[in-house]
Design a protein around this motif. Structure first.
Motif, short mmCIF file in Angstrom:
data_model
loop_
_atom_site.label_atom_id
_atom_site.label_comp_id
_atom_site.label_asym_id
_atom_site.label_seq_id
_atom_site.Cartn_x
_atom_site.Cartn_y
_atom_site.Cartn_z
N GLN A 1 0.84 -1.21 0.00
CA GLN A 1 0.00 0.00 0.00
C GLN A 1 0.88 1.25 0.00
N LYS A 2 1.89 1.26 0.86
CA LYS A 2 2.73 2.45 1.03
C LYS A 2 3.61 2.71 -0.19
N THR A 3 4.14 1.63 -0.79
CA THR A 3 5.09 1.85 -1.90
C THR A 3 4.39 2.06 -3.23
N LEU A 4 3.23 1.45 -3.42
CA LEU A 4 2.56 1.56 -4.72
C LEU A 4 1.61 2.74 -4.82
N ASP B 1 -7.80 4.52 -7.39
CA ASP B 1 -6.52 3.92 -7.01
C ASP B 1 -5.64 4.86 -6.18
N GLY B 2 -6.26 5.87 -5.57
CA GLY B 2 -5.49 6.75 -4.69
C GLY B 2 -4.36 7.48 -5.39
N GLY B 3 -4.50 7.73 -6.69
CA GLY B 3 -3.51 8.54 -7.39
C GLY B 3 -2.43 7.76 -8.11
N PHE B 4 -2.59 6.43 -8.23
CA PHE B 4 -1.53 5.61 -8.84
C PHE B 4 -1.37 5.85 -10.34
#
Ligand code: NAI
Length: 258
Positions: free
Chosen positions: A217-220, A253-256
């Motif tokens: 979650q944190k890295t992607l 996707d939270g900005g991915f």
């Protein structure tokens, strides 16, 4: 956004994202047919829809089988009424490097994720078109916008969903039917969680599955936190209501991705 009196269908609706979408559509007022390869879990979601005061039926379907898909559409319309909204969500994953990926595994994932979306969309359009109204939502993935190592066949299947969605949307655009792709980011369903999920399989040495889940979650994800089935439900309700959004692949996707 109101879907009162509308009839919706969700494939792969027995758990995970499909269950979140089915309950969100029901909260907005829709009656929902819940279809899944596993009939038992479809009944669980149907009970949740009924608890919200809507009508629901649970049906068994294999989306990769044309006859099974045809029966699904007929039974949904016979028992719940003319189909207004269809969410083609059923999907499977496999983790294989390109050196290890077999032709059989390629076919297995393509049969559900790509052919399944084609078969469902085709059968849904056939009943929606004459009535000049329909909302089709194909569940793709951020892996349909960006390639992921060791998920090449899964990524290919989701890129296929997005291309297919955009092409079909144009064919039916003037006939009252919209076709869009919904692209989830990272959602903590069975696809990600547990020893066999992505966070279990993508563990670093000595790392627990929970720690791997948090790391991914944190890295992607730029926002650093996973999305939920409810997040996907919100977009599905919006796409069910929108008249002039079609052919799009919208990520939650939270900005991915772009
Ligand atoms: P899940 O594994 O929890 O649920 C998938 C459902 O589809 C299951 O209930 C399963 O029984 C059903 N299914 C599988 N094969 C089927 C078939 N041949 N016919 C009918 N139903 C079948 O997975 P999840 O996470 O809820 O995934 C739902 C969709 O979202 C899939 O298309 C997946 O590729 C996509 N997705 C999921 C993401 C995630 O982070 N969980 C991210 C991006 C996309």
């Amino acid at each position: 956004m109101q879907l009162t009196g509308k009839t919706a269908l969700v494939t792969g609706g027995g758990r995970g994202i499909g269950q979140g979408i089915a309950t969100a559509l029901a909260k907005a007022g829709a009656n929902v047919a819940v279809a899944d390869l596993e009939g038992d879990i479809a009944r669980d979601t149907a009970a949740r829809v009924e608890a919200l005061g809507r009508r629901s039926i649970a049906l068994r379907v294999d989306v990769s089988d044309p006859a099974s898909v045809q029966r699904l559409i007929e039974e949904t319309e016979d028992r719940l009424g003319p189909l207004d909204i269809a969410v083609n969500n059923a999907g499977i994953i496999g983790i294989h490097s390109i050196a290890e990926l077999t032709a059989a595994e390629w076919d297995r994932v393509m049969a559900v994720n790509a052919k399944g979306v084609f078969l469902c969309t085709q059968a849904e359009i056939a009943v929606m078109r004459p009535r000049r109204f329909g909302r089709i939502i194909n569940v793709a993935s951020i892996a349909g916008k960006v390639g992921f190592p060791d998920l090449s066949h899964y990524s290919a299947s989701k890129f296929a969903v997005i291309g297919f969605t955009n092409a079909v949307a144009k064919e039916v655009a003037a006939e009252g039917v919209t076709v869009n792709a919904l692209c989830p980011g990272i959602v903590g369903t069975g696809m990600w969680r547990g020893e066999e999920g992505l966070s279990g399989r993508w563990r670093q040495e000595g790392e627990s599955e929970q720690a791997s889940w948090e790391r991914h979650q944190k890295t992607l994800l730029p926002q650093g936190v996973a999305q939920t089935p409810e997040d996907m439900g919100q977009l599905a309700v919006y796409l069910s209501c929108a008249d002039h959004v079609t052919g799009q692949a919208i990520a939650v996707d939270g900005g991915f991705s772009l």
